[in-house]
Design a protein around this motif. Structure first.
Motif, PDB file in Angstrom:
ATOM      1  N   THR A 170       0.992  -1.361  -0.066  1.00 20.35           N
ATOM      2  CA  THR A 170       0.091  -0.285   0.042  1.00 20.35           C
ATOM      3  C   THR A 170       1.166   1.357  -0.033  1.00 20.35           C
ATOM      4  N   SER A 171       0.041   2.068  -0.552  1.00 15.70           N
ATOM      5  CA  SER A 171       1.322   3.724  -0.878  1.00 15.70           C
ATOM      6  C   SER A 171       0.812   4.385   0.224  1.00 15.70           C
ATOM      7  N   THR A 172       0.082   4.272   1.595  1.00 16.56           N
ATOM      8  CA  THR A 172      -0.375   5.262   2.328  1.00 16.56           C
ATOM      9  C   THR A 172      -0.312   4.705   3.823  1.00 16.56           C
ATOM     10  N   SER A 173       0.118   5.193   4.648  1.00 19.67           N
ATOM     11  CA  SER A 173      -0.143   4.244   6.050  1.00 19.67           C
ATOM     12  C   SER A 173      -1.488   4.728   6.484  1.00 19.67           C
ATOM     13  N   SER A 174      -2.542   4.198   7.396  1.00 16.31           N
ATOM     14  CA  SER A 174      -3.571   4.759   7.834  1.00 16.31           C
ATOM     15  C   SER A 174      -4.112   4.311   9.529  1.00 16.31           C
ATOM     16  N   LYS A 175      -4.742   4.566   9.206  1.00 17.82           N
ATOM     17  CA  LYS A 175      -5.312   4.271  11.186  1.00 17.82           C
ATOM     18  C   LYS A 175      -5.723   2.310  11.335  1.00 17.82           C
ATOM     19  N   ALA A 176      -5.836   2.037  10.481  1.00 20.03           N
ATOM     20  CA  ALA A 176      -6.459   0.838  10.061  1.00 20.03           C
ATOM     21  C   ALA A 176      -5.540   0.046  10.030  1.00 20.03           C
ATOM     22  N   GLY A 177      -4.321  -0.006   8.590  1.00 19.04           N
ATOM     23  CA  GLY A 177      -3.628   0.104   8.280  1.00 19.04           C
ATOM     24  C   GLY A 177      -3.019  -0.954   7.773  1.00 19.04           C
ATOM     25  N   ILE A 178      -4.192  -1.389   6.950  1.00 15.52           N
ATOM     26  CA  ILE A 178      -4.969  -2.075   5.919  1.00 15.52           C
ATOM     27  C   ILE A 178      -5.809  -1.470   4.680  1.00 15.52           C
ATOM     28  N   THR A 179      -5.916  -1.794   3.984  1.00  9.73           N
ATOM     29  CA  THR A 179      -6.920  -1.397   2.761  1.00  9.73           C
ATOM     30  C   THR A 179      -8.362  -1.666   3.387  1.00  9.73           C
ATOM     31  N   GLN A 180      -9.882  -1.077   2.318  1.00  7.70           N
ATOM     32  CA  GLN A 180     -10.565  -1.890   2.222  1.00  7.70           C
ATOM     33  C   GLN A 180     -11.226  -3.554   1.767  1.00  7.70           C
ATOM     34  N   ALA A 181     -10.554  -3.545   0.545  1.00  7.41           N
ATOM     35  CA  ALA A 181     -10.227  -4.747   0.431  1.00  7.41           C
ATOM     36  C   ALA A 181      -9.566  -5.952   1.032  1.00  7.41           C
ATOM     37  N   GLU A 182      -8.096  -5.074   2.419  1.00  7.54           N
ATOM     38  CA  GLU A 182      -8.100  -6.255   3.652  1.00  7.54           C
ATOM     39  C   GLU A 182      -9.498  -6.709   4.471  1.00  7.54           C
ATOM     40  N   MET A 183      -9.735  -5.730   4.676  1.00  2.00           N
ATOM     41  CA  MET A 183     -10.926  -5.750   5.563  1.00  2.00           C
ATOM     42  C   MET A 183     -11.823  -6.916   5.409  1.00  2.00           C
ATOM     43  N   LEU A 184     -12.269  -6.460   4.188  1.00  2.00           N
ATOM     44  CA  LEU A 184     -13.516  -7.851   3.570  1.00  2.00           C
ATOM     45  C   LEU A 184     -12.766  -8.354   3.739  1.00  2.00           C
ATOM     46  N   GLU A 240     -21.280   0.858   3.076  1.00  3.20           N
ATOM     47  CA  GLU A 240     -19.597   0.038   3.102  1.00  3.20           C
ATOM     48  C   GLU A 240     -18.529  -0.296   4.516  1.00  3.20           C
ATOM     49  N   THR A 241     -18.119   1.160   3.693  1.00  3.25           N
ATOM     50  CA  THR A 241     -16.540   1.962   4.302  1.00  3.25           C
ATOM     51  C   THR A 241     -17.082   2.008   5.964  1.00  3.25           C
ATOM     52  N   ARG A 242     -18.272   2.689   5.948  1.00  2.00           N
ATOM     53  CA  ARG A 242     -18.689   2.893   7.400  1.00  2.00           C
ATOM     54  C   ARG A 242     -18.564   1.780   8.364  1.00  2.00           C
ATOM     55  N   ALA A 243     -19.327   0.620   7.342  1.00  2.00           N
ATOM     56  CA  ALA A 243     -19.396  -1.052   8.740  1.00  2.00           C
ATOM     57  C   ALA A 243     -17.545  -1.080   8.494  1.00  2.00           C
ATOM     58  N   PHE A 244     -17.023  -0.826   7.307  1.00  2.00           N
ATOM     59  CA  PHE A 244     -15.341  -1.595   7.679  1.00  2.00           C
ATOM     60  C   PHE A 244     -14.825  -1.085   9.240  1.00  2.00           C
ATOM     61  N   VAL A 245     -15.317   1.068   8.654  1.00  2.00           N
ATOM     62  CA  VAL A 245     -14.543   1.175  10.472  1.00  2.00           C
ATOM     63  C   VAL A 245     -14.925   0.759  11.864  1.00  2.00           C
ATOM     64  N   PHE A 246     -16.524   0.739  11.460  1.00  2.00           N
ATOM     65  CA  PHE A 246     -17.385  -0.224  12.969  1.00  2.00           C
ATOM     66  C   PHE A 246     -16.348  -1.199  13.064  1.00  2.00           C
ATOM     67  N   VAL A 247     -15.932  -2.217  12.231  1.00  2.00           N
ATOM     68  CA  VAL A 247     -14.943  -3.693  12.751  1.00  2.00           C
ATOM     69  C   VAL A 247     -13.790  -3.529  13.443  1.00  2.00           C
ATOM     70  N   HIS A 248     -13.210  -2.187  12.143  1.00  2.00           N
ATOM     71  CA  HIS A 248     -12.579  -2.253  12.654  1.00  2.00           C
ATOM     72  C   HIS A 248     -11.649  -1.717  14.238  1.00  2.00           C
ATOM     73  N   LYS A 249     -12.900  -0.224  14.749  1.00  2.00           N
ATOM     74  CA  LYS A 249     -12.511  -0.356  15.947  1.00  2.00           C
ATOM     75  C   LYS A 249     -13.354  -1.217  16.962  1.00  2.00           C
ATOM     76  N   LYS A 250     -14.125  -2.301  16.525  1.00  2.00           N
ATOM     77  CA  LYS A 250     -14.618  -3.337  17.405  1.00  2.00           C
ATOM     78  C   LYS A 250     -13.344  -4.437  18.111  1.00  2.00           C
ATOM     79  N   ARG A 251     -12.443  -4.506  16.709  1.00  2.00           N
ATOM     80  CA  ARG A 251     -11.102  -4.935  16.811  1.00  2.00           C
ATOM     81  C   ARG A 251     -10.106  -4.294  18.176  1.00  2.00           C
ATOM     82  N   GLU A 252      -9.997  -3.293  18.169  1.00  2.00           N
ATOM     83  CA  GLU A 252      -9.814  -2.419  19.170  1.00  2.00           C
ATOM     84  C   GLU A 252      -9.887  -2.178  19.669  1.00  2.00           C
ATOM     85  N   GLY A 253     -10.950  -2.878  20.780  1.00  2.00           N
ATOM     86  CA  GLY A 253     -11.674  -2.876  22.097  1.00  2.00           C
ATOM     87  C   GLY A 253     -13.077  -1.991  22.598  1.00  2.00           C
TER      88      GLY A 253
END
Length: 105
Positions: free
Chosen positions: A3-17, A46-59
C-alpha cells in the motif's frame, strides 16, 4: 499487496473485507442492516461498516463503535484505510499506472 499510504487501520478496504469473520459479518448486519456480500448497500455504508469492525477489533463495544463511526465524516472514514498502490501497466506507459515503465514487446 503493498500500500502507498499509512492509515489508522493499516490495511485496505479490500483486505478488511477478506479478513471479516462470521461474527463480524453478523455484527455489521445487526448494526447497519445489510449483508456486506450482497451488494445491496452503498459504498458509504460499507466503508462505515468496515471502520466499525476495526474499532471493535480495537476493543470498542458494538454500540460505542457504531456511535464513533456515525460521528465521522465520509472523508474521515475513507482516509481510515490504506489506498492500494496502482498496478503498473508496462504495455501502456502513457497511463498513470504505466508511468516509468518500459513497454513490453
Amino acid at each position: 499487496m503493498t500500500t502507498s499510504t499509512s492509515s489508522k487501520a493499516g490495511i485496505t478496504q479490500a483486505e478488511m473485507l477478506q479478513s471479516l469473520t462470521g461474527y463480524e459479518e453478523i455484527a455489521i448486519e445487526r448494526a447497519f442492516g445489510f449483508d456486506v456480500y450482497t451488494g445491496d448497500h452503498s459504498i458509504v455504508a460499507e466503508t462505515r461498516a468496515f471502520v466499525f469492525v476495526h474499532k471493535k477489533r480495537e476493543g470498542m463495544t458494538d454500540a460505542d463503535a457504531k456511535k464513533s463511526v456515525l460521528e465521522m465524516s465520509f472523508k474521515e472514514t475513507r482516509d481510515y484505510f490504506d489506498k492500494p498502490e496502482p498496478e503498473l501497466d508496462p504495455d501502456n506507459p502513457e497511463t498513470e499506472s504505466g508511468k516509468d515503465s518500459e513497454p513490453s514487446e
